[in-house]
Design an enzyme around this catalytic site. Structure first.
Site, mmCIF file in Angstrom:
data_model
loop_
_atom_site.group_PDB
_atom_site.id
_atom_site.type_symbol
_atom_site.label_atom_id
_atom_site.label_comp_id
_atom_site.label_asym_id
_atom_site.label_seq_id
_atom_site.Cartn_x
_atom_site.Cartn_y
_atom_site.Cartn_z
ATOM 1 N N GLU A 146 0.804 -1.218 0.000
ATOM 2 C CA GLU A 146 0.000 0.000 0.000
ATOM 3 C C GLU A 146 0.839 1.270 0.000
ATOM 4 O O GLU A 146 0.307 2.348 -0.234
ATOM 5 C CB GLU A 146 -0.937 0.006 1.205
ATOM 6 C CG GLU A 146 -1.946 -1.136 1.219
ATOM 7 C CD GLU A 146 -2.936 -1.078 0.074
ATOM 8 O OE1 GLU A 146 -3.036 -0.021 -0.569
ATOM 9 O OE2 GLU A 146 -3.600 -2.092 -0.173
ATOM 10 N N GLU A 168 -1.897 9.487 -0.413
ATOM 11 C CA GLU A 168 -2.447 8.948 -1.641
ATOM 12 C C GLU A 168 -2.417 9.994 -2.738
ATOM 13 O O GLU A 168 -2.734 11.164 -2.516
ATOM 14 C CB GLU A 168 -3.881 8.464 -1.394
ATOM 15 C CG GLU A 168 -4.480 7.778 -2.604
ATOM 16 C CD GLU A 168 -5.797 7.091 -2.266
ATOM 17 O OE1 GLU A 168 -6.224 7.191 -1.090
ATOM 18 O OE2 GLU A 168 -6.383 6.472 -3.163
#
Length: 334
Positions: A146, A168
């Site tokens: 991730e 992100e």
């Protein structure tokens, strides 16, 4: 609800040529008992430079607290993790996390990882030596996927670039909706100008639970931080980031088991789990984390292979096998 490291849609690879994508006395005689009791009491009451803290430490070692779940967030060292992942091993896992090219360089320090793990005594503490190592490798593999900055031809290979990102890139939403009155979602975007770029699930979690869903509120209470008023703390405090990720890893939410229980052999499939072919193994942790996107489809998605790649590398460095059922292609998502 998408939680922990769960989405694979917005992290950017570092390769400039690559696509911009993302992815817990019996005394035998009364005489012996009479002799041992004062010795034990005296030992417990020893007060040296550590004072009362030392006496409590001795008591706690003999009569440890429950090892289930997260619970205590103090700084006492109850975890076995530091004996599994030494600082040198940690560095060998994450060869490039502190490279200048990694946006999160300097963030995911070893001390924060160990301190966070100490809050979850069962993490890396249940089962035999191989089981403990395999669980820690699985957790680190999932958060590496991730937060990876690797690509196919990256120096030292694509699986040496975990913990490279903490935010992100180009998320599908800002994960906050000021029109919803449920406490978890009632976040004023104006108070967090950059919140639409935060990867609160890397390696923590992001709060995108729907109206009336109490899971997010429970997360906030369990973690003991102001995730409503200051969600950016997950991307600004490495200790909180690791704790949120570990809390998710250790916590079951029906119908999902905890990733911890899966990796240490405590998972007991229900009838529905059996029908859905949710078999124990690393692949089931992927199903728990992001099964709706990555599981139950023909073939093995690139994201799943990436998770497996990290897991194989880390298990290899720790000298343990990876076990069975690495992917979730044949599993029905939760």
């Amino acid at each position: 609800m998408e939680t922990l490291l769960a989405s694979a849609a917005g992290r950017r690879r570092l390769n400039p040529a690559a696509p911009r994508g993302r992815d817990a006395l019996h005394a035998p005689t009364m005489a012996h008992g009479l002799l041992l009791a004062p010795i034990l009491l005296a030992t417990l009451l020893i007060v040296s430079n550590a004072g009362v803290a030392e006496a409590w430490w001795r008591w706690d070692c003999w009569f440890p607290r429950s090892s289930s779940g997260g619970g205590d967030y103090g700084e006492e060292s109850h975890s076995h993790v530091s004996s599994i992942i030494t600082e040198d091993v940690y560095k060998s896992f994450f060869l490039h996390k502190d490279d200048a090219a990694c946006p999160a360089h300097g963030f995911y320090d070893y001390a924060s990882f160990v301190r966070a793990a100490d809050a979850f005594p069962a993490f890396g503490g249940d089962g035999d030596d191989a089981t403990r190592k395999r669980e820690v490798a699985a957790f680190l593999a999932q958060i590496s996927h991730e937060t990876t900055g690797g690509w196919a031809t990256a120096p030292d290979g694509p699986y040496a670039w975990g913990l490279c990102f903490k935010e992100e890139i180009n998320p599908p939403s800002n994960y906050c909706d000021p029109t919803v009155t449920h406490p978890t979602m009632a976040v004023d975007p104006s108070s967090s100008p950059g919140n639409n770029n935060l990867a609160l699930h890397s390696p923590g979690f992001f709060l995108d639970s729907g109206p009336g869903d109490d899971e997010g509120d429970d997360e906030l209470k369990a973690l003991g931080f102001d995730g409503l008023g200051n969600p950016e703390i997950v991307a600004g405090d490495s200790l909180v980031a690791f704790k949120t990720a570990l809390w998710f890893w250790m916590t079951a939410r029906a119908p999902k088991p905890s990733c911890h229980d899966v990796m240490v052999g405590r998972y007991r499939p229900s009838y529905n789990d059996t029908v859905a072919n949710r078999v124990p193994g690393f692949g089931l942790t992927t199903n728990i984390i992001n099964g709706g996107i990555e599981c139950g489809s023909p073939g093995v998605p690139a994201a799943v292979n990436d998770r497996i790649g990290f897991f194989r590398r880390y298990c290899g460095l720790l000298g343990v096998d990876v076990g069975n059922n690495l992917d979730c292609a044949q599993q029905t998502p939760y």
